[in-house]
Design a protein around this motif. Structure first.
Motif, PDB file in Angstrom:
ATOM      1  N   LEU A  63       0.832  -1.209   0.000  1.00  2.21           N
ATOM      2  CA  LEU A  63       0.000   0.000   0.000  1.00  2.21           C
ATOM      3  C   LEU A  63       0.862   1.253   0.000  1.00  2.21           C
ATOM      4  O   LEU A  63       0.634   2.182  -0.781  1.00  2.21           O
ATOM      5  N   HIS A  64       1.855   1.282   0.855  1.00  4.52           N
ATOM      6  CA  HIS A  64       2.741   2.451   0.954  1.00  4.52           C
ATOM      7  C   HIS A  64       3.488   2.694  -0.354  1.00  4.52           C
ATOM      8  O   HIS A  64       3.572   3.828  -0.836  1.00  4.52           O
ATOM      9  N   THR A  65       4.026   1.621  -0.942  1.00  2.93           N
ATOM     10  CA  THR A  65       4.772   1.764  -2.186  1.00  2.93           C
ATOM     11  C   THR A  65       3.861   2.194  -3.327  1.00  2.93           C
ATOM     12  O   THR A  65       4.258   2.997  -4.185  1.00  2.93           O
ATOM     13  N   SER A  66       2.647   1.672  -3.356  1.00  5.24           N
ATOM     14  CA  SER A  66       1.702   2.043  -4.414  1.00  5.24           C
ATOM     15  C   SER A  66       1.367   3.528  -4.357  1.00  5.24           C
ATOM     16  O   SER A  66       1.316   4.206  -5.391  1.00  5.24           O
ATOM     17  N   ILE A  67       1.153   4.040  -3.148  1.00  4.63           N
ATOM     18  CA  ILE A  67       0.866   5.470  -2.992  1.00  4.63           C
ATOM     19  C   ILE A  67       2.072   6.300  -3.438  1.00  4.63           C
ATOM     20  O   ILE A  67       1.925   7.308  -4.141  1.00  4.63           O
ATOM     21  N   ALA A  68       3.269   5.859  -3.039  1.00  4.37           N
ATOM     22  CA  ALA A  68       4.482   6.581  -3.436  1.00  4.37           C
ATOM     23  C   ALA A  68       4.660   6.558  -4.950  1.00  4.37           C
ATOM     24  O   ALA A  68       5.027   7.573  -5.560  1.00  4.37           O
ATOM     25  N   PHE A  69       4.396   5.415  -5.571  1.00  6.82           N
ATOM     26  CA  PHE A  69       4.561   5.293  -7.017  1.00  6.82           C
ATOM     27  C   PHE A  69       3.561   6.182  -7.764  1.00  6.82           C
ATOM     28  O   PHE A  69       3.922   6.864  -8.731  1.00  6.82           O
ATOM     29  N   MET A  70       2.319   6.189  -7.319  1.00  4.41           N
ATOM     30  CA  MET A  70       1.313   7.038  -7.967  1.00  4.41           C
ATOM     31  C   MET A  70       1.659   8.514  -7.785  1.00  4.41           C
ATOM     32  O   MET A  70       1.511   9.326  -8.711  1.00  4.41           O
ATOM     33  N   GLY A  71       2.146   8.866  -6.590  1.00  7.51           N
ATOM     34  CA  GLY A  71       2.573  10.241  -6.368  1.00  7.51           C
ATOM     35  C   GLY A  71       3.745  10.624  -7.248  1.00  7.51           C
ATOM     36  O   GLY A  71       3.813  11.742  -7.772  1.00  7.51           O
ATOM     37  N   LEU A  72       4.672   9.682  -7.442  1.00  7.33           N
ATOM     38  CA  LEU A  72       5.825   9.947  -8.304  1.00  7.33           C
ATOM     39  C   LEU A  72       5.391  10.170  -9.744  1.00  7.33           C
ATOM     40  O   LEU A  72       5.894  11.079 -10.422  1.00  7.33           O
ATOM     41  N   LEU A  73       4.471   9.351 -10.227  1.00  2.80           N
ATOM     42  CA  LEU A  73       3.971   9.538 -11.592  1.00  2.80           C
ATOM     43  C   LEU A  73       3.300  10.896 -11.754  1.00  2.80           C
ATOM     44  O   LEU A  73       3.456  11.571 -12.779  1.00  2.80           O
ATOM     45  N   TRP A  74       2.572  11.310 -10.756  1.00  7.24           N
ATOM     46  CA  TRP A  74       1.836  12.575 -10.816  1.00  7.24           C
ATOM     47  C   TRP A  74       2.772  13.785 -10.752  1.00  7.24           C
ATOM     48  O   TRP A  74       2.583  14.780 -11.445  1.00  7.24           O
ATOM     49  N   LEU A  75       3.834  13.672  -9.945  1.00  9.82           N
ATOM     50  CA  LEU A  75       4.710  14.816  -9.691  1.00  9.82           C
ATOM     51  C   LEU A  75       6.045  14.751 -10.429  1.00  9.82           C
ATOM     52  O   LEU A  75       6.907  15.598 -10.223  1.00  9.82           O
ATOM     53  N   ARG A  76       6.240  13.755 -11.282  1.00  8.90           N
ATOM     54  CA  ARG A  76       7.561  13.468 -11.855  1.00  8.90           C
ATOM     55  C   ARG A  76       8.190  14.657 -12.555  1.00  8.90           C
ATOM     56  O   ARG A  76       9.415  14.796 -12.577  1.00  8.90           O
ATOM     57  N   ARG A  77       7.391  15.536 -13.117  1.00  6.80           N
ATOM     58  CA  ARG A  77       7.967  16.664 -13.859  1.00  6.80           C
ATOM     59  C   ARG A  77       8.673  17.660 -12.947  1.00  6.80           C
ATOM     60  O   ARG A  77       9.428  18.507 -13.415  1.00  6.80           O
ATOM     61  N   ASN A  78       8.451  17.544 -11.643  1.00  8.67           N
ATOM     62  CA  ASN A  78       9.157  18.425 -10.712  1.00  8.67           C
ATOM     63  C   ASN A  78      10.656  18.147 -10.675  1.00  8.67           C
ATOM     64  O   ASN A  78      11.428  18.967 -10.152  1.00  8.67           O
ATOM     65  N   LEU A  79      11.081  16.991 -11.198  1.00  7.05           N
ATOM     66  CA  LEU A  79      12.503  16.665 -11.246  1.00  7.05           C
ATOM     67  C   LEU A  79      13.186  17.203 -12.499  1.00  7.05           C
ATOM     68  O   LEU A  79      14.408  17.086 -12.627  1.00  7.05           O
ATOM     69  N   LEU A  80      12.419  17.791 -13.409  1.00  5.88           N
ATOM     70  CA  LEU A  80      12.956  18.183 -14.710  1.00  5.88           C
ATOM     71  C   LEU A  80      13.294  19.670 -14.765  1.00  5.88           C
ATOM     72  O   LEU A  80      12.560  20.510 -14.224  1.00  5.88           O
ATOM     73  N   PRO A  81      14.388  20.032 -15.439  1.00  5.96           N
ATOM     74  CA  PRO A  81      14.782  21.451 -15.567  1.00  5.96           C
ATOM     75  C   PRO A  81      13.709  22.300 -16.222  1.00  5.96           C
ATOM     76  O   PRO A  81      13.560  23.476 -15.899  1.00  5.96           O
ATOM     77  N   SER A  82      12.958  21.731 -17.152  1.00  4.43           N
ATOM     78  CA  SER A  82      11.924  22.497 -17.821  1.00  4.43           C
ATOM     79  C   SER A  82      10.847  22.959 -16.846  1.00  4.43           C
ATOM     80  O   SER A  82      10.109  23.885 -17.116  1.00  4.43           O
ATOM     81  N   THR A  83      10.795  22.303 -15.664  1.00 11.38           N
ATOM     82  CA  THR A  83       9.831  22.675 -14.646  1.00 11.38           C
ATOM     83  C   THR A  83      10.443  23.598 -13.612  1.00 11.38           C
ATOM     84  O   THR A  83       9.844  24.603 -13.218  1.00 11.38           O
ATOM     85  N   TYR A  84      11.675  23.288 -13.137  1.00 11.80           N
ATOM     86  CA  TYR A  84      12.189  24.042 -11.996  1.00 11.80           C
ATOM     87  C   TYR A  84      13.202  25.116 -12.347  1.00 11.80           C
ATOM     88  O   TYR A  84      13.606  25.884 -11.496  1.00 11.80           O
ATOM     89  N   GLN A  85      13.654  25.202 -13.597  1.00 12.51           N
ATOM     90  CA  GLN A  85      14.609  26.254 -13.951  1.00 12.51           C
ATOM     91  C   GLN A  85      13.883  27.513 -14.387  1.00 12.51           C
ATOM     92  O   GLN A  85      12.816  27.472 -15.006  1.00 12.51           O
TER      93      GLN A  85
END
Length: 230
Positions: free
Chosen positions: A207-229
């Motif tokens: 359950l914990h990993t599934s929530i983390a994985f879904m959150g990662l898919l939803w927020l993944r663009r926060n790791l990209l320069p096109s988002t945070y630069q």
């Protein structure tokens, strides 16, 4: 590559860290299942072969080796991405290196622990002294873990980039120790959603990993320069 840290970036990175930890453990238990024919007990960071497997299967140590091999492979994949001209892929490579906690892999071996030392001591215990085994293990993990970290340091353009690297080496490990290895394992120890089901894994972990994985898919663009630069 210029990192601009924000709450969204840190949160997304921590979600990646949680997913990588579970993939590391999954590598262990899947290989263990293939060798032994059964699932052993586990929690968020400690796993075991099923009863009697180590005594009856001489290749049991491959299950122990599978986890660090998986993690180091991802670090080196991330190192390869750092050289990519596409900044988004380079940024993902940076995150992938540190989400697989290279300092954790190196430090546990130097403290005579970790999966790597279990395998080394099993394979070489009759040929080398205790001190020599530690030296061999340290050289191996340094050779595998340091090059990705050096490459990550070299590609950063941030002022005081060394401080970023030190922080990414140590703070994720501290987070895992406090939140996952202590907090979540305490919940398991109290019997909360502790019943094994899929792949012998307690429901709380899935359950914990599934929530983390879904959150990662939803927020993944926060790791990209096109988002945070800027």
């Amino acid at each position: 590559m210029h990192l601009k840290l924000s709450f969204a970036y840190v949160l997304t990175f921590l979600l990646l860290l949680i997913v990588m930890l579970e993939l590391h453990e999954t590598a262990h238990i899947v290989v263990g299942r293939f060798i032994c024919g059964c699932w052993g007990p586990r929690d968020f960071n400690v796993w075991s072969l099923c009863a009697g497997c180590a005594e009856s299967h001489p290749l049991w140590w491959l299950a122990t080796l599978a986890g660090p091999l998986f993690s180091f492979a991802l670090m080196w994949l991330g190192m390869g991405w750092l050289g990519d001209a596409e900044l988004d892929r380079a940024a993902l490579g940076f995150a992938l290196i540190f989400a697989n906690i290279p300092f954790g892999r190196i430090s546990t071996v130097m403290l005579v622990g970790g999966d790597e030392m279990v395998v080394i001591r099993h394979l070489l215990k009759n040929e080398y002294s205790y001190t020599q085994l530690i030296s061999i293990g340290s050289v191996l993990v340094l050779g595998l873990g340091v090059p990705p970290v050096i490459k990550a340091f070299r590609v950063l353009t941030n002022r005081r980039s060394w401080l970023y690297v030190v922080s990414f080496l140590t703070l994720p490990l501290l987070f895992l120790l406090m939140y996952v290895l202590t907090g979540l394992n305490t919940l398991l120890g109290a019997g909360i959603l502790a019943t094994p089901w899929i792949m012998g894994t307690p429901l709380l972990i899935t359950l914990h990993t599934s929530i983390a994985f879904m959150g990662l898919l939803w927020l993944r663009r926060n790791l990209l320069p096109s988002t945070y630069q800027l």
